[in-house]
Design a protein around this motif. Structure first.
Motif, short mmCIF file in Angstrom:
data_model
loop_
_atom_site.label_atom_id
_atom_site.label_comp_id
_atom_site.label_asym_id
_atom_site.label_seq_id
_atom_site.Cartn_x
_atom_site.Cartn_y
_atom_site.Cartn_z
N GLN A 49 1.54 19.21 29.73
CA GLN A 49 1.46 20.60 29.69
C GLN A 49 1.92 21.05 28.40
N TYR A 50 2.71 20.46 27.70
CA TYR A 50 3.15 20.80 26.40
C TYR A 50 1.90 20.66 25.38
N TRP A 51 1.21 19.58 25.55
CA TRP A 51 0.10 19.45 24.82
C TRP A 51 -0.94 20.67 25.04
N LEU A 52 -1.21 21.05 26.21
CA LEU A 52 -1.99 21.88 26.44
C LEU A 52 -1.72 23.34 26.03
N GLU A 53 -0.49 23.52 25.72
CA GLU A 53 0.26 24.67 25.18
C GLU A 53 0.10 24.98 23.79
N ARG A 54 0.05 23.69 22.89
CA ARG A 54 0.07 23.63 21.50
C ARG A 54 -1.37 24.38 20.98
N MET A 60 -2.24 31.49 27.89
CA MET A 60 -1.28 30.34 28.20
C MET A 60 -0.28 30.67 27.18
N THR A 61 1.02 30.51 27.61
CA THR A 61 2.30 30.56 26.89
C THR A 61 2.51 29.46 25.91
N HIS A 62 2.97 29.83 24.78
CA HIS A 62 3.31 28.73 23.78
C HIS A 62 4.80 28.42 23.73
N SER A 63 5.19 27.26 23.89
CA SER A 63 6.53 26.90 23.93
C SER A 63 7.06 26.54 22.56
N GLY A 64 8.26 26.58 21.93
CA GLY A 64 8.43 26.11 20.91
C GLY A 64 8.26 24.81 20.51
N ARG A 65 8.64 24.31 19.46
CA ARG A 65 8.01 22.90 19.00
C ARG A 65 9.20 22.01 19.68
N ASP A 66 8.81 20.73 20.00
CA ASP A 66 9.67 19.72 20.59
C ASP A 66 9.73 18.60 19.83
N GLU A 67 10.48 18.38 18.79
CA GLU A 67 10.06 17.30 17.75
C GLU A 67 10.26 15.66 18.53
N GLU A 68 11.11 15.71 19.48
CA GLU A 68 11.30 14.42 20.35
C GLU A 68 9.57 14.24 20.88
N ARG A 69 9.34 15.20 21.87
CA ARG A 69 8.04 15.06 22.39
C ARG A 69 6.96 14.89 21.59
N ASP A 70 6.96 15.78 20.34
CA ASP A 70 5.75 15.55 19.29
C ASP A 70 5.75 14.18 18.82
N GLU A 71 6.52 13.48 18.56
CA GLU A 71 6.90 12.08 18.20
C GLU A 71 6.43 11.12 19.45
N ARG A 72 6.70 11.27 20.66
CA ARG A 72 6.20 10.31 21.67
C ARG A 72 4.73 10.66 21.94
N ILE A 73 4.39 11.90 21.81
CA ILE A 73 2.92 12.01 21.80
C ILE A 73 2.12 11.22 20.82
N GLU A 74 2.73 11.41 19.50
CA GLU A 74 1.84 10.98 18.34
C GLU A 74 2.22 9.20 18.35
N MET A 124 -5.05 8.83 39.25
CA MET A 124 -5.78 9.78 38.23
C MET A 124 -7.40 9.71 38.81
N SER A 125 -8.09 10.93 38.50
CA SER A 125 -9.43 10.77 38.97
C SER A 125 -10.28 9.96 37.95
N SER A 126 -11.64 9.46 38.42
CA SER A 126 -12.39 8.90 37.80
C SER A 126 -13.28 9.90 36.72
N THR A 127 -13.02 11.15 36.85
CA THR A 127 -13.63 12.28 36.38
C THR A 127 -13.16 11.93 35.02
N GLU A 128 -14.51 12.29 33.88
CA GLU A 128 -14.38 11.95 32.65
C GLU A 128 -13.24 12.93 32.15
N PRO A 129 -12.01 12.19 31.44
CA PRO A 129 -11.22 13.19 30.84
C PRO A 129 -11.59 13.77 29.33
N THR A 130 -10.91 14.79 29.09
CA THR A 130 -11.18 15.70 27.80
C THR A 130 -9.87 16.10 27.34
N LEU A 131 -9.84 16.33 26.25
CA LEU A 131 -8.48 16.89 25.57
C LEU A 131 -8.00 18.18 26.19
N SER A 132 -8.64 18.84 27.03
CA SER A 132 -8.15 20.26 27.49
C SER A 132 -8.32 20.02 29.14
#
Length: 118
Positions: free
Chosen positions: A113-118, A1-15, A68-76
């Motif tokens: 997708q950004y979260w998964l690449e981190r 998986m390719t790791h993209s550069g840090r995106d401060e705005e996206r990181d803040e939205r996620i947090e 969204m599916s009723s399948t149990e979500p995980t962090l991956s």
């Protein structure tokens, strides 16, 4: 998986919007699931980005995402429900590339997708 550069705005939205007030991986997964379910504008068209063992989709195959599916979500793994060959089934959201969607849907999928690449 390719790791993209840090995106401060996206990181803040996620947090601040997605995993705020979560204490463990299960709560973060549920936060992601709620964010995606609330933010994605269903239904929307997508195509398969990559083939995956747990999914019958082939690369480039078009699908209609209906929720969204009723399948149990995980962090991956977060699963979306698609219409495919006259039935509905859950496939990994990571496998899908949105086609001609609104900016809200595009941003939410890009956040995941950004979260998964981190």
């Amino acid at each position: 998986m390719t790791h993209s550069g840090r995106d401060e705005e996206r990181d803040e939205r996620i947090e601040m919007e997605i995993i705020v007030d979560t204490y463990d991986a299960d709560e973060q997964a549920m936060g992601w699931n709620a964010y995606l379910d609330d933010t994605l504008e269903f239904p929307f068209e997508a195509r398969c980005r990559t083939e995956r063992e747990e999914s019958p989709l082939e690369e480039g195959e078009p699908v209609r995402v209906v929720g969204m599916s009723s399948t149990e979500p995980t962090l991956s793994q977060q699963f979306a429900t698609i219409e495919w060959m006259d039935r509905t089934l859950g496939v990994p959201l990571e496998q899908l590339e949105p086609v001609d969607v609104g900016s809200t849907t595009e941003q939410a999928i890009a956040d995941w997708q950004y979260w998964l690449e981190r």
